[in-house]
Design a protein around this motif. Structure first.
Motif, PDB file in Angstrom:
ATOM      1  N   CYS A 106     -28.897 -26.410  35.052  1.00 49.48           N
ATOM      2  CA  CYS A 106     -29.896 -25.731  35.887  1.00 49.48           C
ATOM      3  C   CYS A 106     -30.816 -26.745  36.568  1.00 49.48           C
ATOM      4  O   CYS A 106     -32.049 -26.657  36.499  1.00 49.48           O
ATOM      5  N   CYS A 107     -30.205 -27.715  37.237  1.00 48.75           N
ATOM      6  CA  CYS A 107     -30.945 -28.769  37.943  1.00 48.75           C
ATOM      7  C   CYS A 107     -30.526 -28.762  39.409  1.00 48.75           C
ATOM      8  O   CYS A 107     -29.518 -29.372  39.780  1.00 48.75           O
ATOM      9  N   ASP A 108     -31.270 -28.070  40.248  1.00 50.30           N
ATOM     10  CA  ASP A 108     -30.950 -27.988  41.666  1.00 50.30           C
ATOM     11  C   ASP A 108     -31.384 -29.255  42.394  1.00 50.30           C
ATOM     12  O   ASP A 108     -32.318 -29.944  41.984  1.00 50.30           O
ATOM     13  N   LEU A 133     -19.473 -36.546  33.769  1.00 49.56           N
ATOM     14  CA  LEU A 133     -20.644 -35.888  34.338  1.00 49.56           C
ATOM     15  C   LEU A 133     -20.331 -34.410  34.483  1.00 49.56           C
ATOM     16  O   LEU A 133     -19.331 -34.048  35.096  1.00 49.56           O
ATOM     17  N   ASP A 134     -21.180 -33.560  33.916  1.00 50.92           N
ATOM     18  CA  ASP A 134     -20.931 -32.118  33.847  1.00 50.92           C
ATOM     19  C   ASP A 134     -22.084 -31.337  34.484  1.00 50.92           C
ATOM     20  O   ASP A 134     -22.970 -30.843  33.778  1.00 50.92           O
ATOM     21  N   PRO A 135     -22.099 -31.204  35.803  1.00 47.14           N
ATOM     22  CA  PRO A 135     -23.135 -30.356  36.414  1.00 47.14           C
ATOM     23  C   PRO A 135     -22.873 -28.890  36.056  1.00 47.14           C
ATOM     24  O   PRO A 135     -21.805 -28.360  36.345  1.00 47.14           O
ATOM     25  N   GLU A 136     -23.841 -28.245  35.416  1.00 43.05           N
ATOM     26  CA  GLU A 136     -23.674 -26.864  34.982  1.00 43.05           C
ATOM     27  C   GLU A 136     -24.784 -26.002  35.581  1.00 43.05           C
ATOM     28  O   GLU A 136     -25.970 -26.295  35.397  1.00 43.05           O
ATOM     29  N   SER A 137     -24.377 -24.965  36.305  1.00 46.45           N
ATOM     30  CA  SER A 137     -25.334 -24.032  36.906  1.00 46.45           C
ATOM     31  C   SER A 137     -26.364 -24.767  37.754  1.00 46.45           C
ATOM     32  O   SER A 137     -27.563 -24.521  37.673  1.00 46.45           O
ATOM     33  N   CYS A 138     -25.873 -25.682  38.580  1.00 46.86           N
ATOM     34  CA  CYS A 138     -26.710 -26.473  39.484  1.00 46.86           C
ATOM     35  C   CYS A 138     -26.330 -26.154  40.930  1.00 46.86           C
ATOM     36  O   CYS A 138     -25.160 -25.917  41.224  1.00 46.86           O
ATOM     37  N   GLU A 139     -27.285 -26.203  41.826  1.00 48.29           N
ATOM     38  CA  GLU A 139     -27.027 -25.978  43.244  1.00 48.29           C
ATOM     39  C   GLU A 139     -27.473 -27.183  44.056  1.00 48.29           C
ATOM     40  O   GLU A 139     -28.444 -27.852  43.712  1.00 48.29           O
ATOM     41  N   ASP A 140     -26.718 -27.466  45.118  1.00 48.38           N
ATOM     42  CA  ASP A 140     -27.032 -28.571  46.030  1.00 48.38           C
ATOM     43  C   ASP A 140     -27.010 -29.906  45.296  1.00 48.38           C
ATOM     44  O   ASP A 140     -28.036 -30.572  45.105  1.00 48.38           O
ATOM     45  N   THR A 159     -22.816 -22.596  40.012  1.00 43.37           N
ATOM     46  CA  THR A 159     -22.876 -23.938  40.582  1.00 43.37           C
ATOM     47  C   THR A 159     -22.382 -23.813  42.018  1.00 43.37           C
ATOM     48  O   THR A 159     -21.267 -23.343  42.260  1.00 43.37           O
ATOM     49  N   ARG A 160     -23.211 -24.235  42.977  1.00 45.40           N
ATOM     50  CA  ARG A 160     -22.901 -24.041  44.390  1.00 45.40           C
ATOM     51  C   ARG A 160     -23.260 -25.289  45.199  1.00 45.40           C
ATOM     52  O   ARG A 160     -24.174 -26.019  44.844  1.00 45.40           O
ATOM     53  N   ARG A 161     -22.527 -25.472  46.270  1.00 47.41           N
ATOM     54  CA  ARG A 161     -22.816 -26.513  47.250  1.00 47.41           C
ATOM     55  C   ARG A 161     -22.921 -27.887  46.587  1.00 47.41           C
ATOM     56  O   ARG A 161     -23.992 -28.464  46.452  1.00 47.41           O
ATOM     57  N   MET A 162     -21.769 -28.378  46.228  1.00 45.65           N
ATOM     58  CA  MET A 162     -21.673 -29.675  45.555  1.00 45.65           C
ATOM     59  C   MET A 162     -20.785 -30.591  46.373  1.00 45.65           C
ATOM     60  O   MET A 162     -19.715 -30.190  46.840  1.00 45.65           O
ATOM     61  N   THR A 163     -21.227 -31.833  46.563  1.00 42.05           N
ATOM     62  CA  THR A 163     -20.468 -32.835  47.310  1.00 42.05           C
ATOM     63  C   THR A 163     -20.182 -34.020  46.408  1.00 42.05           C
ATOM     64  O   THR A 163     -21.100 -34.582  45.796  1.00 42.05           O
ATOM     65  N   VAL A 164     -18.915 -34.386  46.330  1.00 40.65           N
ATOM     66  CA  VAL A 164     -18.480 -35.565  45.584  1.00 40.65           C
ATOM     67  C   VAL A 164     -17.853 -36.506  46.606  1.00 40.65           C
ATOM     68  O   VAL A 164     -16.836 -36.166  47.228  1.00 40.65           O
ATOM     69  N   THR A 165     -18.449 -37.671  46.816  1.00 38.77           N
ATOM     70  CA  THR A 165     -17.952 -38.546  47.870  1.00 38.77           C
ATOM     71  C   THR A 165     -17.903 -39.996  47.419  1.00 38.77           C
ATOM     72  O   THR A 165     -18.782 -40.475  46.706  1.00 38.77           O
TER      73      THR A 165
END
Length: 502
Positions: free
Chosen positions: A248-250, A271-278, A311-317
């Motif tokens: 929960c870290c937007d 790295l496990d982003p959970e329930s995070c946006e942007d 979890t929405r709008r995630m960019t991995v680059t």
């Protein structure tokens, strides 16, 4: 594409991402660069990889980054005060520096910087505060102590009912992490130093799925309910379980990090982003014991759904994933839904799978609008695996989960749709370029392949490409799709020698 981009910035550090045409994590050609202040060269070097990380900057100053690719100007933010942890008793000879670090954190004002000195400092969990910069410069190391006697625990929920302790998508009491941040908006964790979770010390890796002393194993870096966090530069290694877990870290940004765990260490996702946006993940290097990046959104359980969030709008680059079970994995804890994820200009090296989507009956939720663009995979046995029969959890092999007979569709039925592969090259494929197994009552839909090229490993031997019951082994298959629709094709190019029979 912007060729130069400032990705993270603190009063003491900066990350510049280099993205010339054709760049992945590694650059197609070395790039010379200089960093100057007031016309005086501060640093100079040659970059072979995408992320250039610099530290020891001065607060409130203008800097010019000039390079073969162009120039970039930036100004460091002011600092409300620099606190040296030595002034609060941190000592390389101490058996546990947790109390000294707690005093140092408490003394750091909002907008200020806490500096950890050079040397290896053993510690128990350290609880951070909002709005500070936690600076772990080159030569500094925080190392989790081996003895977990008296180790603090995070409750499943706080007094307001919010989830604090979480384990594989469910609220559960967990041991606190070496660095723990709860309600730490605007926190920056940065520097070239090392954060060592201590998983290779003590007994952490001997009970991967158990609860001991009333709690689950800790992460190395855990953040919860903390928007606008930046993590940059640091090496995080030897995690007791998942390595970096933002919950929960937007508006989270992680850049120029190294995440390293032994390849046989249990459940040590990177790295496990959970329930995070942007979320932005840029210029990261992974070599871990489980999945490299594992995107989560909580796990539905009977009578337990209030903890689910998307979890929405995630960019991995421009990241490099090495040797993990999966390079980028969505699920299996995805009941809150995972949508709008773009993975671009990345390299996957010897991971078991490339893009991996895993779920099962009972999860509910949706995985949708996922794009893999300009990605190179080397010796990845299955570049794309989509599995709606993943046999996780104690009931994962039960007939109601694994039967291929259509089940009723309700809010516990997961959905997988709209996944695009574009400009992907995979060499040394062993099992199948694409392996999909959808639910008969909810087929995988909208899978598109555009300019996907692959070569097979001539020495490949048959093995099962998906973790579900009743799946036949595969060997040098192009597309296997059951209860799934695929548009497009895979171009197979020559291998270096005639293959052995599978």
């Amino acid at each position: 594409m912007t060729v130069l981009r400032l990705v993270t910035l603190s009063s003491r550090t900066a990350t510049i991402l280099l993205s010339p045409p054709g760049a992945l994590y590694r650059l197609p050609a070395p790039v010379r660069w200089r960093l100057s202040r007031d016309g005086v060269i501060y640093y100079e070097g040659t970059a072979d990889t995408a992320a250039v990380f610099v530290e020891d900057l001065l607060p409130g100053h203008d800097y010019l980054f000039d390079s073969d690719l162009g120039d970039l100007e930036f100004r460091t933010p002011p600092c409300a005060g620099l606190v040296d942890a030595r002034d609060h008793g941190i000592d390389p000879a101490a058996a546990d520096n947790a109390a000294a670090l707690a005093a140092a954190v408490a003394a750091t004002p909002a907008g200020g910087t806490l500096m950890i000195p050079r040397g290896r400092h053993v510690t128990g969990p350290v609880f951070l505060r909002p709005g500070i910069t936690f600076w772990l410069p080159e030569g500094a190391e925080l190392a989790g102590k081996a003895d977990r006697t008296g180790w603090p625990q995070l409750p499943a929920r706080d007094g307001d009912g919010r989830v604090i302790g979480t384990w594989e998508g469910l609220p559960e009491t967990c041991f606190a992490s070496v660095l723990t941040g709860i309600d730490c908006a605007g926190l920056k964790i940065t520097g070239r130093g090392i954060l060592d979770g201590g998983g290779d010390r003590g007994d952490w890796w001997s009970w991967p799925k158990e609860t001991r002393d009333g709690a689950r194993r800790p992460r190395t870096l855990f953040l919860a309910h903390s928007p606008d966090v930046e993590i940059s530069g640091i090496t995080v290694r030897n995690s007791p379980s998942w390595t970096v877990h933002p919950f929960c870290c937007d508006r989270l940004t992680a850049a120029a990090m190294f995440i390293e765990n032994p390849h046989d260490s249990p459940n040590t996702d990177g790295l496990d982003p959970e329930s995070c946006e942007d979320v932005t993940l840029a210029g990261l290097h992974f070599s871990v014991g489980d999945d490299c990046i594992a995107v989560k959104a909580g796990k539905r359980a009977p009578g337990r759904t209030d903890h689910l969030a998307p979890t929405r709008r995630m960019t991995v680059t421009q990241c490099h994933m090495e040797r993990g079970h999966g390079a980028v994995v969505l699920g299996s804890e995805m009941s809150g839904e995972i949508t709008d994820v773009t993975i671009s200009s990345c390299s996957f090296d010897r991971t078991d799978r490339g893009l991996r989507i895993k779920t099962r009956r009972g999860r509910g939720g949706k995985v949708a609008r996922i794009t893999l663009d300009h990605v190179v995979m080397t010796d990845v046995p299955t570049p794309f695996a989509g599995n709606a029969f993943y046999f996780c959890d104690p009931d994962g092999h039960d007939d109601w989960v694994q039967t291929r007979t259509p089940a009723p569709v309700d809010d516990t039925t997961p959905v997988i749709e709209d996944i695009a592969f574009r400009d992907v090259t995979a060499t040394g494929v062993k099992l199948a370029v694409v392996a999909l197994l959808g639910l008969p009552e909810s087929p995988i839909r909208g899978i598109t392949l555009e300019r996907v090229r692959a070569s097979f490993d001539p020495d490949a031997e048959p093995a099962v490409p998906l973790m579900a019951t009743g799946v036949a082994p595969a060997c040098r298959e192009t597309i296997r799709a059951d209860f799934a629709e695929v548009t497009g094709a895979v171009e197979i190019f020559e291998t270096t020698k005639d293959p052995e029979p599978c």
